[in-house]
Structures are given as structure tokens and as C-alpha cells.
Design a protein around this motif. Structure first.
Motif, PDB file in Angstrom:
ATOM      1  N   ASP A 107       9.740  -6.462 -31.994  1.00 16.41           N
ATOM      2  CA  ASP A 107       8.359  -6.397 -31.525  1.00 16.41           C
ATOM      3  C   ASP A 107       7.700  -7.726 -31.870  1.00 16.41           C
ATOM      4  O   ASP A 107       7.559  -8.074 -33.036  1.00 16.41           O
ATOM      5  N   TYR A 146      15.284  -4.483 -30.156  1.00 13.53           N
ATOM      6  CA  TYR A 146      14.053  -3.756 -30.428  1.00 13.53           C
ATOM      7  C   TYR A 146      13.038  -4.585 -31.217  1.00 13.53           C
ATOM      8  O   TYR A 146      12.157  -4.040 -31.876  1.00 13.53           O
ATOM      9  N   SER A 181       8.822  -7.924 -35.698  1.00 11.33           N
ATOM     10  CA  SER A 181       8.964  -6.696 -36.469  1.00 11.33           C
ATOM     11  C   SER A 181      10.202  -5.967 -35.954  1.00 11.33           C
ATOM     12  O   SER A 181      10.451  -5.927 -34.749  1.00 11.33           O
ATOM     13  N   TRP A 182      10.959  -5.401 -36.866  1.00 15.27           N
ATOM     14  CA  TRP A 182      12.177  -4.681 -36.494  1.00 15.27           C
ATOM     15  C   TRP A 182      12.002  -3.176 -36.672  1.00 15.27           C
ATOM     16  O   TRP A 182      12.975  -2.426 -36.636  1.00 15.27           O
ATOM     17  N   SER A 183      10.778  -2.704 -36.857  1.00 18.25           N
ATOM     18  CA  SER A 183      10.546  -1.295 -37.181  1.00 18.25           C
ATOM     19  C   SER A 183      10.973  -0.335 -36.069  1.00 18.25           C
ATOM     20  O   SER A 183      11.234   0.833 -36.339  1.00 18.25           O
ATOM     21  N   ALA A 184      11.064  -0.796 -34.836  1.00 12.65           N
ATOM     22  CA  ALA A 184      11.484   0.084 -33.741  1.00 12.65           C
ATOM     23  C   ALA A 184      12.995   0.281 -33.711  1.00 12.65           C
ATOM     24  O   ALA A 184      13.494   1.204 -33.062  1.00 12.65           O
ATOM     25  N   GLU A 243      17.737   1.188 -20.158  1.00 10.15           N
ATOM     26  CA  GLU A 243      16.990   1.851 -21.229  1.00 10.15           C
ATOM     27  C   GLU A 243      17.073   3.355 -21.045  1.00 10.15           C
ATOM     28  O   GLU A 243      17.024   3.842 -19.911  1.00 10.15           O
ATOM     29  N   THR A 277      17.203   2.896 -31.105  1.00 10.58           N
ATOM     30  CA  THR A 277      15.885   3.141 -31.682  1.00 10.58           C
ATOM     31  C   THR A 277      15.806   4.576 -32.203  1.00 10.58           C
ATOM     32  O   THR A 277      16.729   5.382 -31.999  1.00 10.58           O
ATOM     33  N   HIS A 278      14.724   4.874 -32.851  1.00 11.38           N
ATOM     34  CA  HIS A 278      14.508   6.202 -33.418  1.00 11.38           C
ATOM     35  C   HIS A 278      14.503   7.240 -32.303  1.00 11.38           C
ATOM     36  O   HIS A 278      13.938   7.021 -31.244  1.00 11.38           O
ATOM     37  N   ARG A 315      12.671   8.419 -22.647  1.00 10.76           N
ATOM     38  CA  ARG A 315      12.217   9.045 -23.883  1.00 10.76           C
ATOM     39  C   ARG A 315      11.417  10.253 -23.589  1.00 10.76           C
ATOM     40  O   ARG A 315      10.831  10.456 -22.631  1.00 10.76           O
TER      41      ARG A 315
END
Length: 143
Positions: free
Chosen positions: A80, A78, A88-91, A140, A35-36, A143
């Protein structure tokens, strides 16, 4: 970063009917998502955790047993699914960012002494495995 670990009696990954990676003995399958904000240090930290996590027979680690690891990139970790019916795959980090981090995870495992086989980043792959236990654990990064 997420690593979905599965203890496996056997496993292999194929592309277009050709096996590109497999476990030569009982070991772990690691599905790896980025992820970002993840970086090389994150990858090395999770590689060390993967290698030393005591989830194999007799509460031993892959490091204790010299167990092989099949590592496969998987951005879908990732997904959502909170809204609607389409994930959604934005993560998930984009390929130019995530590929070097997945590579660093594999390199980190190898530097620790692991026998690691892989799939092919960005390819459509078929993964087959016999989950031993079954045992599946999600690692995980903080963060």
C-alpha cells in the motif's frame, strides 16, 4: 489473492547464485500474493484461471499448449503506497497463512496437468525473465 502473470520467452529464479526454478520452454511466470481472507479454494480457483487463460500464441492457454509455469511467492503485490514514501505491507497475509495458500496454488496447477517450477517461499530471490509481447496481466480473487 493476486497473481501477476507474465508471458515469458524464458525465465529463471535464483537464490544465492543458484538457479532453483526455471521455465524449460516458453510459458508463464506467476508472481503470487496472498491477503487476509484468502484460502485453499481461492488458490485452486486462480490456479485454474492461470492454466486456462488464453494469453499465449494464437489465443491459446497454457493448458492448450502444455506450457510450463514458474510460480514465485511475492507478498509485495499487496504493498500500500497511498501514504508517505514507505510502503505498508499490512494487506499481505503473514507467512504462516500465506505459505500454505501459495503451495495450494502450485498444487492446483500441478493437479490440472501443469509443469510448475517455483522459487523458495520467504527467500530473497533474483528473478530474470524475458517478457514476451510484452504481456502482463493481474488476476485477482473476488472478495
Amino acid at each position: 489473492m493476486r497473481v501477476l502473470l507474465q508471458r515469458a520467452a524464458r525465465a529463471e529464479v535464483s537464490i544465492d547464485g543458484q538457479v532453483v526454478g526455471s521455465l524449460p520452454a516458453e510459458g508463464l511466470v506467476a508472481l503470487v500474493g496472498v491477503t487476509h481472507g484468502d484460502d485453499i479454494a481461492t488458490a485452486h480457483k486462480l490456479a485454474a484461471k492461470t492454466w486456462t487463460l488464453r494469453i499465449l500464441d494464437g489465443e491459446r492457454s497454457a493448458a492448450d499448449l502444455g506450457a510450463p509455469i514458474l510460480a514465485i511467492s511475492q507478498f509485495t503485490l499487496y504493498a500500500d503506497t497511498h501514504k508517505g514514501r514507505r510502503p505498508s505491507w499490512s494487506a499481505a497475509a503473514p507467512s504462516p497463512i500465506s505459505e500454505p495458500i501459495v503451495d495450494a496454488y502450485v498444487e492446483g496447477l500441478r493437479a490440472l496437468g501443469a509443469h510448475v517450477e517455483t522459487g523458495r517461499f520467504g527467500a530473497t530471490m533474483q528473478v530474470s525473465l524475458v517478457n514476451d509481447g510484452p504481456l502482463t496481466i493481474l488476476l485477482e480473487s473476488e472478495r
